[in-house]
Design an enzyme around this catalytic site. Structure first.
Site, mmCIF file in Angstrom:
data_model
loop_
_atom_site.group_PDB
_atom_site.id
_atom_site.type_symbol
_atom_site.label_atom_id
_atom_site.label_comp_id
_atom_site.label_asym_id
_atom_site.label_seq_id
_atom_site.Cartn_x
_atom_site.Cartn_y
_atom_site.Cartn_z
ATOM 1 N N ARG A 37 0.779 -1.302 -0.087
ATOM 2 C CA ARG A 37 0.053 0.178 0.005
ATOM 3 C C ARG A 37 0.990 1.280 -0.105
ATOM 4 O O ARG A 37 0.289 2.392 0.034
ATOM 5 C CB ARG A 37 -0.895 0.160 1.075
ATOM 6 C CG ARG A 37 -1.731 -1.197 1.062
ATOM 7 C CD ARG A 37 -3.046 -1.016 1.784
ATOM 8 N NE ARG A 37 -3.947 -2.405 1.676
ATOM 9 C CZ ARG A 37 -4.513 -2.808 0.774
ATOM 10 N NH1 ARG A 37 -4.756 -1.875 -0.139
ATOM 11 N NH2 ARG A 37 -5.186 -4.025 0.772
ATOM 12 N N HIS A 67 4.539 -9.626 -6.936
ATOM 13 C CA HIS A 67 3.322 -8.990 -7.170
ATOM 14 C C HIS A 67 3.797 -7.419 -7.024
ATOM 15 O O HIS A 67 4.395 -7.091 -5.957
ATOM 16 C CB HIS A 67 2.298 -9.363 -6.178
ATOM 17 C CG HIS A 67 0.882 -8.900 -6.513
ATOM 18 N ND1 HIS A 67 0.733 -7.579 -6.676
ATOM 19 C CD2 HIS A 67 -0.298 -9.695 -6.780
ATOM 20 C CE1 HIS A 67 -0.684 -7.792 -6.978
ATOM 21 N NE2 HIS A 67 -1.186 -8.746 -7.167
ATOM 22 N N TYR A 70 -0.403 -2.598 -4.782
ATOM 23 C CA TYR A 70 -1.704 -2.340 -5.251
ATOM 24 C C TYR A 70 -1.960 -0.821 -5.539
ATOM 25 O O TYR A 70 -2.853 -0.454 -6.460
ATOM 26 C CB TYR A 70 -2.560 -2.529 -4.144
ATOM 27 C CG TYR A 70 -2.870 -3.970 -3.569
ATOM 28 C CD1 TYR A 70 -2.921 -4.869 -4.750
ATOM 29 C CD2 TYR A 70 -2.973 -4.324 -2.431
ATOM 30 C CE1 TYR A 70 -3.154 -6.230 -4.249
ATOM 31 C CE2 TYR A 70 -3.146 -5.785 -1.928
ATOM 32 C CZ TYR A 70 -3.338 -6.690 -2.944
ATOM 33 O OH TYR A 70 -3.467 -7.999 -2.582
ATOM 34 N N HIS A 107 -1.664 -5.288 -11.302
ATOM 35 C CA HIS A 107 -3.022 -5.049 -11.558
ATOM 36 C C HIS A 107 -2.840 -4.057 -12.691
ATOM 37 O O HIS A 107 -2.369 -2.805 -12.635
ATOM 38 C CB HIS A 107 -3.791 -4.404 -10.461
ATOM 39 C CG HIS A 107 -3.820 -5.725 -9.446
ATOM 40 N ND1 HIS A 107 -4.487 -5.260 -8.040
ATOM 41 C CD2 HIS A 107 -3.477 -6.990 -9.227
ATOM 42 C CE1 HIS A 107 -4.573 -6.324 -7.594
ATOM 43 N NE2 HIS A 107 -3.863 -7.303 -8.196
ATOM 44 N N GLU A 142 -2.915 -8.956 -14.420
ATOM 45 C CA GLU A 142 -3.650 -9.900 -13.765
ATOM 46 C C GLU A 142 -5.091 -9.621 -14.402
ATOM 47 O O GLU A 142 -5.512 -8.675 -14.628
ATOM 48 C CB GLU A 142 -3.652 -9.600 -12.574
ATOM 49 C CG GLU A 142 -4.390 -10.651 -11.444
ATOM 50 C CD GLU A 142 -4.161 -10.510 -9.867
ATOM 51 O OE1 GLU A 142 -3.238 -9.982 -9.452
ATOM 52 O OE2 GLU A 142 -5.015 -10.972 -9.240
ATOM 53 N N ASP A 176 -6.644 -15.110 -11.941
ATOM 54 C CA ASP A 176 -7.161 -15.191 -10.669
ATOM 55 C C ASP A 176 -8.554 -15.563 -10.565
ATOM 56 O O ASP A 176 -9.336 -14.935 -11.225
ATOM 57 C CB ASP A 176 -6.962 -13.781 -10.169
ATOM 58 C CG ASP A 176 -7.290 -13.552 -8.569
ATOM 59 O OD1 ASP A 176 -8.330 -14.226 -8.047
ATOM 60 O OD2 ASP A 176 -6.611 -12.934 -7.867
ATOM 61 N N HIS A 179 -11.142 -13.304 -9.051
ATOM 62 C CA HIS A 179 -11.493 -12.107 -10.123
ATOM 63 C C HIS A 179 -12.316 -12.712 -11.239
ATOM 64 O O HIS A 179 -13.177 -11.999 -11.716
ATOM 65 C CB HIS A 179 -10.078 -11.553 -10.542
ATOM 66 C CG HIS A 179 -9.325 -10.864 -9.434
ATOM 67 N ND1 HIS A 179 -8.167 -10.471 -9.796
ATOM 68 C CD2 HIS A 179 -9.709 -10.855 -7.968
ATOM 69 C CE1 HIS A 179 -7.496 -10.041 -8.342
ATOM 70 N NE2 HIS A 179 -8.710 -10.180 -7.589
ATOM 71 N N HIS A 211 -3.717 -17.285 -9.746
ATOM 72 C CA HIS A 211 -4.016 -17.019 -8.403
ATOM 73 C C HIS A 211 -5.378 -17.932 -7.982
ATOM 74 O O HIS A 211 -6.410 -17.844 -8.353
ATOM 75 C CB HIS A 211 -4.388 -15.523 -8.060
ATOM 76 C CG HIS A 211 -3.225 -14.834 -8.406
ATOM 77 N ND1 HIS A 211 -3.457 -13.267 -8.305
ATOM 78 C CD2 HIS A 211 -1.951 -15.361 -8.010
ATOM 79 C CE1 HIS A 211 -2.084 -13.071 -8.413
ATOM 80 N NE2 HIS A 211 -1.249 -13.876 -8.160
ATOM 81 N N ASP A 224 -14.386 -8.931 -5.858
ATOM 82 C CA ASP A 224 -13.250 -9.157 -5.629
ATOM 83 C C ASP A 224 -13.062 -9.056 -4.033
ATOM 84 O O ASP A 224 -12.244 -8.337 -3.409
ATOM 85 C CB ASP A 224 -12.347 -8.159 -6.055
ATOM 86 C CG ASP A 224 -10.876 -8.320 -5.842
ATOM 87 O OD1 ASP A 224 -10.461 -9.470 -5.344
ATOM 88 O OD2 ASP A 224 -10.236 -7.460 -5.995
ATOM 89 N N HIS A 226 -11.706 -12.275 -1.612
ATOM 90 C CA HIS A 226 -11.197 -13.682 -1.598
ATOM 91 C C HIS A 226 -11.769 -14.263 -0.331
ATOM 92 O O HIS A 226 -12.078 -13.805 0.586
ATOM 93 C CB HIS A 226 -9.780 -13.747 -1.505
ATOM 94 C CG HIS A 226 -9.131 -13.038 -2.651
ATOM 95 N ND1 HIS A 226 -7.598 -12.944 -2.786
ATOM 96 C CD2 HIS A 226 -9.730 -12.144 -3.676
ATOM 97 C CE1 HIS A 226 -7.493 -12.124 -4.063
ATOM 98 N NE2 HIS A 226 -8.514 -11.520 -4.302
ATOM 99 N N GLU A 256 -4.197 -16.621 -2.459
ATOM 100 C CA GLU A 256 -4.047 -15.428 -1.900
ATOM 101 C C GLU A 256 -5.367 -15.385 -0.971
ATOM 102 O O GLU A 256 -6.349 -14.588 -1.146
ATOM 103 C CB GLU A 256 -4.290 -14.409 -3.122
ATOM 104 C CG GLU A 256 -3.096 -14.282 -3.804
ATOM 105 C CD GLU A 256 -3.334 -13.068 -5.122
ATOM 106 O OE1 GLU A 256 -4.537 -13.394 -5.727
ATOM 107 O OE2 GLU A 256 -2.502 -12.550 -5.486
HETATM 108 ZN ZN ZN Z 1 -8.216 -9.911 -5.498
HETATM 109 FE FE FE Z 2 -4.634 -12.320 -7.328
HETATM 110 FE FE FE Z 3 -3.347 -9.329 -7.419
#
Ligand code: ZN
Ligand code: FE
Ligand code: FE
Length: 276
Positions: A37, A67, A70, A107, A142, A176, A179, A211, A224, A226, A256
């Protein structure tokens, strides 16, 4: 070989991540390149990397997935945010040269009222500025849930980005499961149909990682969120078909799911028991 692992904290360095992976029965893993973040990256330690590469080799740990944070949004309307995305990706790819042959997943971004076309153009612009012919890392787009103004909720959008990238052989896609399900692709009742569609639009040869996440929401919810494996709307039977599907079997699978290490260890053991 079944390459299954989970998201690990990168805070301690590569070697400790490798040790955590082995302790929980993982054969691959994913990690954030920096604070997810924020923007700060950990100082790279050559001794740590050398020890990790030896551990990876000795234990047959597979291809890793790094990864991006975000906060990286290449198609923001704000120039400073786009600049952060460019600098961060360039720096991440530079750092990943020390662990060659792995994957870097990001992303695509959120276009926030600029429209999908502008979003796609800005994302491709960044990739064309940053990718280098000699880079030893494959960059993955992704698949997204299509929440808000996210780009990448439809396979066609990823295809359009790939079409605009000059060094296209440096690019791939990470699927993913939460997703795509949230995006409206029915991997529970029609996994073959979804993969046929992926192949038609993007090409299965582009698919480099999965993912593995269950979803807290029904098909097409675009949320979204998880869920733990088997506790969401996708369910264990569909997950079992996914990890054993001939088009997917050889790929690295990264969990994840909302878990600590113990929970990940249990999910990895469960999925290993379901592998045929
Ligand atoms: Zn996600
Ligand atoms: Fe993912
Ligand atoms: Fe991701």
């Amino acid at each position: 070989m079944f390459y299954i692992g989970c998201h690990l904290s990168c805070a301690k360095g590569y070697y400790p991540m490798g040790q955590d992976a082995l302790r929980i029965g993982a054969t691959t893993f994913q990690f954030f390149t920096r604070n997810p973040r924020g923007g700060n990256a950990r100082e790279l330690d050559d001794a740590d990397i050398a020890a990790f590469l030896k551990l990876k080799e000795e234990n047959g740990i597979g291809t890793l997935v790094a990864h991006a944070p975000y906060t990286l949004n290449a198609c923001s309307a704000d120039a400073a945010t786009r600049d952060f995305a460019w600098r961060t990706m360039a720096d991440d790819l530079k750092r990943l040269e020390k662990t060659p042959g792995n994957l870097y997943n990001f992303h695509p971004g959120s276009h926030v009222k600029q429209g999908t076309e502008t979003g796609i153009r800005l994302i491709a612009e960044m990739l064309n500025a940053i990718l280098k012919p000699e880079q030893p890392t494959t960059v993955l787009l992704e698949t997204m849930a299509g929440k808000g103004s996210e780009v990448g909720g439809r396979f066609e959008e990823l295809r359009e980005i790939l079409d605009r990238v000059e060094l296209s052989d440096k690019m791939g896609v990470c699927l993913d499961t939460c997703h795509v399900w949230d995006g409206g692709y029915d991997i529970v009742n029609d996994l073959d149909g979804v993969l046929t569609e992926f192949d038609r639009v993007i090409g299965l040869s582009r698919l480099k990682a999965v993912h593995l996440n269950d979803s807290k929401n029904p098909l097409g919810a675009k949320k979204d969120r998880h869920e733990k494996i088997g506790e969401g709307y996708i369910g264990l039977e569909a997950m079992t078909r996914i990890i054993n599907h001939p088009a997917l079997r050889g790929l690295p699978f990264c969990l994840e799911t909302p878990n600590e290490l113990d929970g990940y260890a249990a999910e990895i053991a469960l999925l290993k028991s379901r592998r045929t």
